[in-house]
Scaffold this motif. Structure first.
Motif, PDB file in Angstrom:
ATOM      1  N   TRP A 247       0.824  -1.211   0.000  1.00  0.00           N
ATOM      2  CA  TRP A 247       0.000   0.000   0.000  1.00  0.00           C
ATOM      3  C   TRP A 247       0.858   1.260   0.000  1.00  0.00           C
ATOM      4  N   LEU A 248       0.421   2.226  -0.811  1.00  0.00           N
ATOM      5  CA  LEU A 248       0.933   3.599  -0.729  1.00  0.00           C
ATOM      6  C   LEU A 248      -0.215   4.451  -0.187  1.00  0.00           C
ATOM      7  N   ILE A 249       0.070   5.179   0.868  1.00  0.00           N
ATOM      8  CA  ILE A 249      -1.004   5.917   1.542  1.00  0.00           C
ATOM      9  C   ILE A 249      -0.659   7.400   1.552  1.00  0.00           C
ATOM     10  N   ALA A 250      -1.523   8.194   0.970  1.00  0.00           N
ATOM     11  CA  ALA A 250      -1.283   9.640   0.930  1.00  0.00           C
ATOM     12  C   ALA A 250      -1.543  10.225   2.313  1.00  0.00           C
ATOM     13  N   GLU A 251      -0.572  11.019   2.778  1.00  0.00           N
ATOM     14  CA  GLU A 251      -0.756  11.693   4.068  1.00  0.00           C
ATOM     15  C   GLU A 251      -0.392  13.167   3.865  1.00  0.00           C
ATOM     16  N   MET A 252      -1.368  13.920   3.497  1.00  0.00           N
ATOM     17  CA  MET A 252      -1.139  15.334   3.200  1.00  0.00           C
ATOM     18  C   MET A 252      -1.342  16.152   4.463  1.00  0.00           C
ATOM     19  N   GLU A 253      -0.313  16.894   4.854  1.00  0.00           N
ATOM     20  CA  GLU A 253      -0.502  17.720   6.051  1.00  0.00           C
ATOM     21  C   GLU A 253      -1.200  19.029   5.695  1.00  0.00           C
ATOM     22  N   SER A 254      -0.695  19.670   4.667  1.00  0.00           N
ATOM     23  CA  SER A 254      -1.391  20.911   4.298  1.00  0.00           C
ATOM     24  C   SER A 254      -2.623  20.587   3.459  1.00  0.00           C
ATOM     25  N   ARG A 255      -3.666  21.297   3.715  1.00  0.00           N
ATOM     26  CA  ARG A 255      -4.936  21.042   3.016  1.00  0.00           C
ATOM     27  C   ARG A 255      -5.246  22.212   2.091  1.00  0.00           C
ATOM     28  N   TYR A 256      -5.961  21.883   1.046  1.00  0.00           N
ATOM     29  CA  TYR A 256      -6.411  22.957   0.159  1.00  0.00           C
ATOM     30  C   TYR A 256      -7.334  23.885   0.943  1.00  0.00           C
ATOM     31  N   ARG A 257      -7.243  25.164   0.663  1.00  0.00           N
ATOM     32  CA  ARG A 257      -8.127  26.109   1.359  1.00  0.00           C
ATOM     33  C   ARG A 257      -9.512  26.119   0.722  1.00  0.00           C
ATOM     34  N   PHE A 258      -9.558  25.866  -0.570  1.00  0.00           N
ATOM     35  CA  PHE A 258     -10.845  25.877  -1.286  1.00  0.00           C
ATOM     36  C   PHE A 258     -10.924  24.595  -2.125  1.00  0.00           C
ATOM     37  N   ALA A 259     -12.084  24.299  -2.570  1.00  0.00           N
ATOM     38  CA  ALA A 259     -12.307  23.099  -3.405  1.00  0.00           C
ATOM     39  C   ALA A 259     -11.660  21.884  -2.744  1.00  0.00           C
ATOM     40  N   LEU A 260     -12.112  21.568  -1.536  1.00  0.00           N
ATOM     41  CA  LEU A 260     -11.436  20.560  -0.713  1.00  0.00           C
ATOM     42  C   LEU A 260     -11.349  19.199  -1.392  1.00  0.00           C
ATOM     43  N   ASP A 261     -12.332  18.884  -2.197  1.00  0.00           N
ATOM     44  CA  ASP A 261     -12.320  17.585  -2.866  1.00  0.00           C
ATOM     45  C   ASP A 261     -11.207  17.504  -3.914  1.00  0.00           C
ATOM     46  N   GLN A 262     -10.764  18.663  -4.403  1.00  0.00           N
ATOM     47  CA  GLN A 262      -9.769  18.673  -5.477  1.00  0.00           C
ATOM     48  C   GLN A 262      -8.463  18.017  -5.027  1.00  0.00           C
ATOM     49  N   GLN A 263      -8.130  18.168  -3.740  1.00  0.00           N
ATOM     50  CA  GLN A 263      -6.869  17.597  -3.257  1.00  0.00           C
ATOM     51  C   GLN A 263      -6.878  16.076  -3.356  1.00  0.00           C
ATOM     52  N   PHE A 264      -8.051  15.482  -3.127  1.00  0.00           N
ATOM     53  CA  PHE A 264      -8.156  14.019  -3.249  1.00  0.00           C
ATOM     54  C   PHE A 264      -7.850  13.593  -4.685  1.00  0.00           C
ATOM     55  N   HIS A 265      -8.423  14.333  -5.646  1.00  0.00           N
ATOM     56  CA  HIS A 265      -8.220  13.984  -7.068  1.00  0.00           C
ATOM     57  C   HIS A 265      -6.768  14.236  -7.483  1.00  0.00           C
ATOM     58  N   ASP A 266      -6.242  15.387  -7.103  1.00  0.00           N
ATOM     59  CA  ASP A 266      -4.873  15.724  -7.517  1.00  0.00           C
ATOM     60  C   ASP A 266      -3.866  14.724  -6.953  1.00  0.00           C
ATOM     61  N   THR A 267      -4.066  14.396  -5.688  1.00  0.00           N
ATOM     62  CA  THR A 267      -3.130  13.465  -5.051  1.00  0.00           C
ATOM     63  C   THR A 267      -3.219  12.088  -5.696  1.00  0.00           C
ATOM     64  N   SER A 268      -4.437  11.672  -5.990  1.00  0.00           N
ATOM     65  CA  SER A 268      -4.620  10.359  -6.628  1.00  0.00           C
ATOM     66  C   SER A 268      -3.915  10.314  -7.988  1.00  0.00           C
ATOM     67  N   HIS A 269      -4.079  11.389  -8.768  1.00  0.00           N
ATOM     68  CA  HIS A 269      -3.412  11.414 -10.083  1.00  0.00           C
ATOM     69  C   HIS A 269      -1.897  11.405  -9.928  1.00  0.00           C
ATOM     70  N   ALA A 270      -1.408  12.142  -8.943  1.00  0.00           N
ATOM     71  CA  ALA A 270       0.046  12.170  -8.712  1.00  0.00           C
ATOM     72  C   ALA A 270       0.541  10.783  -8.315  1.00  0.00           C
ATOM     73  N   MET A 271      -0.233  10.092  -7.492  1.00  0.00           N
ATOM     74  CA  MET A 271       0.164   8.734  -7.073  1.00  0.00           C
ATOM     75  C   MET A 271       0.171   7.798  -8.274  1.00  0.00           C
ATOM     76  N   ASP A 272      -0.788   7.961  -9.186  1.00  0.00           N
ATOM     77  CA  ASP A 272      -0.808   7.126 -10.397  1.00  0.00           C
ATOM     78  C   ASP A 272       0.483   7.311 -11.192  1.00  0.00           C
ATOM     79  N   ARG A 273       0.894   8.554 -11.341  1.00  0.00           N
ATOM     80  CA  ARG A 273       2.122   8.821 -12.101  1.00  0.00           C
ATOM     81  C   ARG A 273       3.327   8.237 -11.380  1.00  0.00           C
ATOM     82  N   PHE A 274       3.300   8.324 -10.051  1.00  0.00           N
ATOM     83  CA  PHE A 274       4.412   7.752  -9.269  1.00  0.00           C
ATOM     84  C   PHE A 274       4.467   6.235  -9.460  1.00  0.00           C
ATOM     85  N   ILE A 275       3.317   5.601  -9.357  1.00  0.00           N
ATOM     86  CA  ILE A 275       3.278   4.135  -9.459  1.00  0.00           C
ATOM     87  C   ILE A 275       3.738   3.680 -10.842  1.00  0.00           C
ATOM     88  N   THR A 276       3.292   4.393 -11.846  1.00  0.00           N
ATOM     89  CA  THR A 276       3.647   3.977 -13.207  1.00  0.00           C
ATOM     90  C   THR A 276       5.020   4.495 -13.635  1.00  0.00           C
TER      91      THR A 276
END
Lengths: 279, 228
Positions: A247-276
Motif C-alpha cells: 500500500w501507498l497511503i497519501a498523508e497530506m498535512e497541508s490542506r487545500y483552502r478551497f475546493a477541498l475535494d480537489q486535493q483528493f483527485h490531484d493526489t490520486s493522479h500524482a500517485m498514479d504517475r508515481f506508481i507507473t
C-alpha cells in the motif's frame, strides 16, 4: 501497488459516508483509518460500530489499508508515568483488535518521543520492551506493527541503520517500519531507507517535504507530491529494487483552502504517475 | 558472600570501560577498609516502577543481590546495604524489619516510587513512611511543569554527583537529618543516622538512571555501598 488516503483528510462536516464516496470517486483502492482522529473511530467506538465502519468501507467499493493513530503523541510508549505507558499499550492493543475487525493486517505506531524531560536512552529501552510484548500480541492476531519514522518530530531513530538496530533489538517478525518518505527531512534520503529496510516495510506514507524550510513556527515543511524536495524517481526505483508492492497511503498535512475535494483527485493522479513511473 | 575492594574496582572499572566513560578518581586502598558485606535489593509487589528495580539489578554484581521477596525469613540479616526500590506503600512488617536492620548498622536506601501515584496512594505512601520509618515527605512536585532549565538532581553526599531527575519528585519534608541531594532549590534526598545504621531516603527514583547506564548514578550507588 494500491493507493489509499487517510480518513482524517475528510472534512469533518462531510461525514464518513460522503468522504468514502469521494475517496472511491477519486480512484483510491482503500482508506486508512485513524483511531482517535475522527468522531466515527475513537477508543470508545464499540466492536459493533467498527464492524459497521467496515461495512460502509466495503459498500463504497474500498478496503481498509491499515489502522493508524496520532494518540501516541499524547500517550507515548516511552512515558515515564507507568499509567501513561499502560494507556499507550492499550491504544496499540485496540489498533490490533480493530485491524482484525476491519480486515486489514497493519497498524501504524509512533513508537517513542524524546523530549528534554525524557531522554533518548530511556525512550529507546521502554519502546523496545513495550514493542516486544505488543509484537507477540500482534503476531497472534496476524497483524504487523509498523513503527513510523517521525524522525524530526520524535527526535528518535534518526538514521535508517539505527532504526534497523531498533527493530533487531525488538526481534519480532510482527514489528517493522511504516515508512513515511516525507518525514526524513534533511537528515537523509527516503530511497536509502527503502533499500535498507526492504521487506521490513509494512506500509508507505507518501507526502513531499520542503527540506530547507525547517520545522519552525506554524509553517509546515510538508507539501503535496512533486512540489517538494523528495527525489521521486529515486524513491520509485528503490521500491522496485526491494520489491515493495504494498500500500501507498497519501498523508497530506497541508490542506487545500478551497475546493477541498480537489486535493483528493490531484493526489490520486500524482500517485498514479508515481506508481507507473512517469516522473 | 563478600566483595573485596579489588572486586569492587573490577566491576566499576569494567562497567565504565564498557561505556567509554572516564574512570573515577578513587583513593588508594587502605588496610583499614573493611570487607564489604551483603548488598540486597528487595522488590516486591510494593515496587511500582519495575524499571527501577531492574536498574539496580543491572548494575549490582550478581553475587551481591537477591531479588527475593522481602517476606522471606532472615533475608535481610547480615546485609550492609538494603535497597527498597520504588516503594509506594511500605508494609508495617517490612518497616519493622528495616528498623531492625538499621539498629544493627545496615545502610537502608528507601527510594520513593510514588511520584506518579494517585492522590489516595500517595497519602498511603506518606503515612506508611511516617509511621514505619519516621520519614516525613512533602507533596509530589512535577519538576517539569513548567519545563526545567536543567534536568538534573545534584547529590552532595557521599560524593558530588549529577543524575537525571525522574520528572516527579517526593521531597523530604523538614525533619532531622542531612539533605544530600537537590533539584534546583528543592530537597530530593535525605540521610539520617538510625541506631548504628544509616537511613537514606531518595525522592526521585535512581533505578531508571542505573538501567540506562548513567555512569554518575552507578558511581553514586557504589560509593554508598562501599561506605556502608
Amino acid at each position: 501497488m494500491k493507493k489509499a488516503i487517510g480518513d482524517n483528510m475528510i472534512p469533518r462536516d462531510w461525514g464518513f459516508d460522503r468522504g468514502l464516496a469521494l475517496i472511491k470517486q477519486a480512484g483510491y483502492d482503500g482508506v486508512e483509518l485513524w483511531l482517535g482522529d475522527m468522531p466515527w473511530f475513537q477508543m470508545s467506538t464499540t466492536d459493533a460500530q467498527v464492524r459497521d465502519l467496515r461495512r460502509k468501507v466495503e459498500n463504497a467499493g474500498l478496503v481498509v489499508s491499515n489502522v493508524s493513530t496520532g494518540l501516541h503523541w499524547a500517550s507515548p510508549l516511552s512515558a515515564r508515568d507507568p499509567a501513561v505507558r499502560a494507556q499507550a499499550s492499550r491504544i496499540v492493543e485496540r489498533q490490533i483488535e480493530t485491524a482484525t475487525l476491519l480486515g486489514t493486517d497493519a497498524i501504524l505506531v509512533v513508537a517513542g518521543l524524546v523530549t528534554d524531560e525524557v531522554p533518548y536512552n530511556e525512550v529507546y529501552q521502554r519502546c523496545v520492551d513495550g514493542l516486544k510484548r505488543l509484537g507477540d500480541n500482534a503476531a497472534r492476531a496476524g497483524v504487523k506493527i509498523g513503527c513510523e519514522n517521525c524522525n524530526s518530530e520524535q527526535r528518535f531513530l534518526l538514521s535508517p541503520r539505527e532504526f534497523a538496530q531498533f527493530l533487531n533489538d525488538i526481534n519480532s517478525p510482527a514489528v517493522g517500519l511504516h515508512l513515511d518518505v516525507g518525514n526524513i527531512h534533511d537528515t537523509g534520503f527516503a530511497e536509502q531507507w527503502i533499500e535498507i529496510h526492504g521487506p521490513r516495510i509494512t506500509r508507505i506514507h507518501l507526502k513531499d517535504v520542503l527540506k530547507h524550510r525547517g520545522r519552525c513556527g506554524d509553517q509546515s515543511v510538508y507539501t503535496n507530491l512533486f512540489l517538494g524536495d523528495n527525489n521521486w524517481p529515486a524513491i520509485r526505483a528503490a521500491m522496485s529494487k526491494v520489491g515493495y508492492d504494498g500500500w501507498l497511503i497519501a498523508e497530506m498535512e497541508s490542506r487545500y483552502r478551497f475546493a477541498l475535494d480537489q486535493q483528493f483527485h490531484d493526489t490520486s493522479h500524482a500517485m498514479d504517475r508515481f506508481i507507473t513511473g512517469r516522473l | 558472600m563478600d566483595l573485596t575492594r579489588r572486586e569492587f574496582l573490577g566491576y566499576t572499572v569494567g562497567a565504565m570501560s564498557l561505556m567509554g566513560a572516564p574512570l573515577p578518581q578513587l583513593s588508594p586502598a587502605s588496610a583499614a577498609e573493611r570487607r564489604l558485606k551483603k548488598w540486597r535489593v528487595f522488590s516486591s509487589n510494593q515496587s511500582v516502577l519495575p524499571e527501577s528495580s531492574a536498574g539496580y539489578r543491572a548494575v549490582i554484581p550478581p553475587r551481591r543481590y537477591k531479588f527475593e521477596p522481602w517476606e522471606q525469613p532472615d533475608s535481610m540479616t547480615d546485609c550492609s546495604l538494603v535497597i527498597m526500590s520504588s516503594v509506594c506503600v511500605l508494609p508495617e512488617k517490612l518497616a519493622e524489619r528495616l528498623r531492625s536492620c538499621l539498629q544493627r548498622g545496615t545502610t537502608v536506601i528507601v527510594e520513593s516510587g510514588a511520584g506518579f501515584a494517585s492522590h489516595l496512594e500517595f497519602r498511603k505512601h506518606r503515612r506508611s513512611l511516617r509511621e514505619g520509618l519516621g520519614l516525613h515527605v512533602a507533596a509530589p512536585v512535577n519538576l517539569w511543569s513548567p519545563p526545567r532549565a536543567t534536568p538534573y538532581v545534584d547529590y552532595t553526599w557521599p560524593t558530588r554527583t549529577r543524575v537525571r531527575d525522574f520528572t516527579r519528585l517526593i521531597p523530604p519534608a523538614e525533619q532531622p537529618g542531612e539533605i544530600i541531594a537537590w533539584a534546583d532549590d528543592l530537597p530530593v534526598a535525605l540521610r539520617r543516622r538510625v541506631g548504628s545504621g544509616t537511613l537514606i531516603y531518595i525522592g526521585s527514583p535512581l533505578g531508571p538512571a542505573l538501567l540506562m547506564g548513567d555512569i554518575e548514578a552507578i558511581r553514586w550507588l557504589y560509593t554508598v555501598a562501599y561506605a556502608a
